[in-house]
Design a protein around this motif. Structure first.
Motif, short mmCIF file in Angstrom:
data_model
loop_
_atom_site.label_atom_id
_atom_site.label_comp_id
_atom_site.label_asym_id
_atom_site.label_seq_id
_atom_site.Cartn_x
_atom_site.Cartn_y
_atom_site.Cartn_z
N LEU A 91 0.85 -1.18 0.00
CA LEU A 91 0.00 0.00 0.00
C LEU A 91 0.89 1.23 0.00
CD1 LEU A 91 -2.95 1.05 0.25
CD2 LEU A 91 -2.49 1.28 2.71
N PRO A 92 0.80 2.07 -1.04
CA PRO A 92 1.60 3.30 -1.02
C PRO A 92 1.27 4.16 0.20
CG PRO A 92 0.68 2.90 -3.20
CD PRO A 92 0.04 1.91 -2.28
N LEU A 93 2.22 4.95 0.64
CA LEU A 93 2.02 5.76 1.83
C LEU A 93 0.79 6.64 1.70
CD1 LEU A 93 5.69 6.71 2.73
CD2 LEU A 93 4.12 5.35 4.12
N ASP A 94 0.18 6.93 2.85
CA ASP A 94 -1.14 7.53 2.90
C ASP A 94 -1.09 9.05 2.74
OD1 ASP A 94 -3.89 7.66 3.23
OD2 ASP A 94 -3.74 7.86 5.41
N THR A 95 -0.63 9.51 1.59
CA THR A 95 -0.74 10.93 1.26
C THR A 95 -1.98 11.13 0.37
OG1 THR A 95 0.55 10.78 -0.79
CG2 THR A 95 1.78 11.12 1.27
N CYS A 96 -2.47 12.34 0.31
CA CYS A 96 -3.64 12.62 -0.53
C CYS A 96 -3.37 12.23 -1.99
CB CYS A 96 -4.00 14.11 -0.45
SG CYS A 96 -4.57 14.64 1.17
N PHE A 97 -2.17 12.58 -2.49
CA PHE A 97 -1.85 12.33 -3.89
C PHE A 97 -1.78 10.84 -4.18
CE2 PHE A 97 1.27 11.48 -7.21
CZ PHE A 97 0.75 12.22 -8.26
N TRP A 98 -1.03 10.08 -3.35
CA TRP A 98 -0.86 8.66 -3.61
C TRP A 98 -2.17 7.90 -3.42
CZ3 TRP A 98 2.99 8.37 -6.48
CH2 TRP A 98 4.22 8.92 -6.19
N ALA A 99 -2.95 8.28 -2.42
CA ALA A 99 -4.22 7.59 -2.18
C ALA A 99 -5.17 7.78 -3.35
CB ALA A 99 -4.85 8.10 -0.89
N ARG A 100 -5.25 9.01 -3.86
CA ARG A 100 -6.14 9.26 -5.00
C ARG A 100 -5.66 8.51 -6.25
NH1 ARG A 100 -6.09 14.19 -4.52
NH2 ARG A 100 -8.06 14.44 -3.41
N LYS A 101 -4.36 8.52 -6.48
CA LYS A 101 -3.82 7.81 -7.64
C LYS A 101 -4.09 6.31 -7.54
CE LYS A 101 0.46 7.05 -10.25
NZ LYS A 101 1.92 7.37 -10.36
N PHE A 102 -3.91 5.76 -6.35
CA PHE A 102 -4.14 4.33 -6.12
C PHE A 102 -5.59 3.97 -6.42
CE2 PHE A 102 -5.29 0.74 -3.43
CZ PHE A 102 -4.23 -0.13 -3.58
N LEU A 103 -6.52 4.72 -5.87
CA LEU A 103 -7.94 4.40 -6.04
C LEU A 103 -8.43 4.67 -7.46
CD1 LEU A 103 -9.35 5.73 -2.65
CD2 LEU A 103 -8.91 3.37 -3.31
#
Length: 405
Positions: free
Chosen positions: A102-114
């Motif tokens: 799971l990529p680290l829980d930043t706004c950018f990475w979370a949005r990209k992941f989802l």
């Protein structure tokens, strides 16, 4: 404040990764996650997402994953890990379609992941509370469930300084908690979307027992002897039980140390006053007259417990005991050290009479002397262990029924 913490944590992981192999695997793995998703995620598929911190949480989520995969094939399974100790062991697990960190829980990475995976339902196992991922799941109306979670008063949510972070709890569609105490704690925060379903680990260990391997070498070693099995042991544990069995030649021992490097094996051998052999060097022929079998490989312990008459679970004289359920499910008494307060199943085993806590050699000696003198007592305590595990089964059914799957 949370966003600042994540930035500092990210920087810390990078710095530590320069020196530590585990942190380096995590750092590289998190960045490789998007490459894995691009290569393996089907943009037209419907995904059920399971997130586990490490190997223990994976085992808790596994019964739900496998049931969902078997009974609802319209969903593909996305499995993510936070820790290398989970990902590196289960990165080739055949029960999931896509496995990554799971990529680290930043706004950018979370949005990209989802954005890269069509997630329709998400299951976060036990202690996983990642603010940005959970907030985005909620904003996208994706149901997310906390599975086999357990809450304690000392957690940040229930402290005066945890006011901001506790908002993450409002992102869950429903909590499936292990016990009434957790439900009551959440109620103090006004959270009532809670079901007490128990712990899916009980379903998992029952499943593991049903799938146990036959081990001809262990069968030949045991023959018609009484066997004491120590699982995930450390040196302070071994100094107690080896001392006892050095003077009880009528019993055999199987020792599966938590670490299996050559130095640890040599430590064990230095304590023994009897013949011993490593599992990787044993055969059905050369093991018959040996008194101690040392397990120097992984993946066998849950099956080995089935050959035991009394078991010991290590770690209780250090950071905490290891998995007591894999032994208890076989209907044998379970002994462990004093550091077990954070392990509900160990506390419950003590109450049931199937488990025993020891604090020193003399305490271990009294328990074993009693079992040797009265075999019916040993069998009765073993039955209490098995009854306890079986009485706690069914969490998987309750969770999937509540979810509507």
């Amino acid at each position: 404040m949370y966003q600042i913490f994540i930035c500092l944590y990210t920087a810390g992981v990078f710095i530590v990764s320069l020196f530590k192999e585990k942190a380096r695997k995590m750092w590289k793995g998190e960045r490789a996650a998007f490459k894995i998703l691009r290569q393996k995620a089907d943009p037209n598929a419907r995904y059920a997402w399971f997130h586990a911190s490490s190997l223990g949480e994976f085992e808790q989520g596994r019964p739900i994953m496998e049931r969902l995969r078997r009974e609802h094939p319209q969903y593909k399974i996305l499995l993510t890990f936070f820790s290398p100790s989970g990902y590196e062991v289960r990165k080739n697990y055949e029960g999931a379609d896509v496995i990554c960190y799971l990529p680290l829980d930043t706004c950018f990475w979370a949005r990209k992941f989802l954005d890269m995976v069509n997630i329709e339902v998400a299951f976060f196992i036990k202690y996983e509370f990642w603010w940005n991922y959970l907030r985005l799941l909620q904003c996208r109306n994706i149901p997310v469930y906390s599975v086999s979670s357990i809450f304690r008063p000392k957690q940040i949510f229930f402290r005066w300084y945890g006011h901001d972070y506790r908002r993450v709890l409002n992102c869950f569609t429903r909590f499936f908690v292990q016990n009434e105490a957790s439900r009551q704690l959440l109620a103090t925060l006004g959270i009532t979307n809670v079901d007490i379903t128990g712990d899916t680990r009980f379903d998992r260990v029952i499943q593991i027992k049903a799938q146990a391997m036959q081990l001809p070498v262990v069968e030949a070693f045991k023959h018609d002897s009484r066997v004491f099995i120590a699982g995930s042991s450390w040196l302070p544990d071994e100094e107690i039980f080896i001392r006892y069995f050095n003077s009880h030649p009528e019993w055999k021992m199987i020792i599966a140390p938590h670490l299996i490097g050559n130095d640890r094996i040599q430590q064990i051998l230095s304590l023994l006053r009897c013949d011993a052999i490593r599992y990787t060097e044993a055969t059905e022929h050369n093991v018959k007259n040996i008194r101690c079998l040392i397990i120097d490989c992984f993946g066998l312990l849950s099956s080995i417990y089935g050959y035991g008459d009394v078991t010991y679970i290590g770690g209780g004289f250090g950071v905490g005991i290891h998995n007591v359920l894999e032994a208890a499910v076989w209907g044998v008494p379970v002994i462990f050290g004093p550091n077990n307060q954070r392990f509900q199943e160990a506390r419950d085993l003590l109450v049931s009479g199937g488990g025993h806590q020891i604090d020193c050699y003399e305490h271990f000696e009294r328990i074993m002397d009693a079992y040797i003198a009265d075999d019916s007592l040993r069998k009765m305590d073993g039955s209490k262990s098995a009854n306890y595990v079986n009485s706690k089964a069914g969490a998987t059914d309750r969770i999937l029924s509540a979810v509507g799957l």
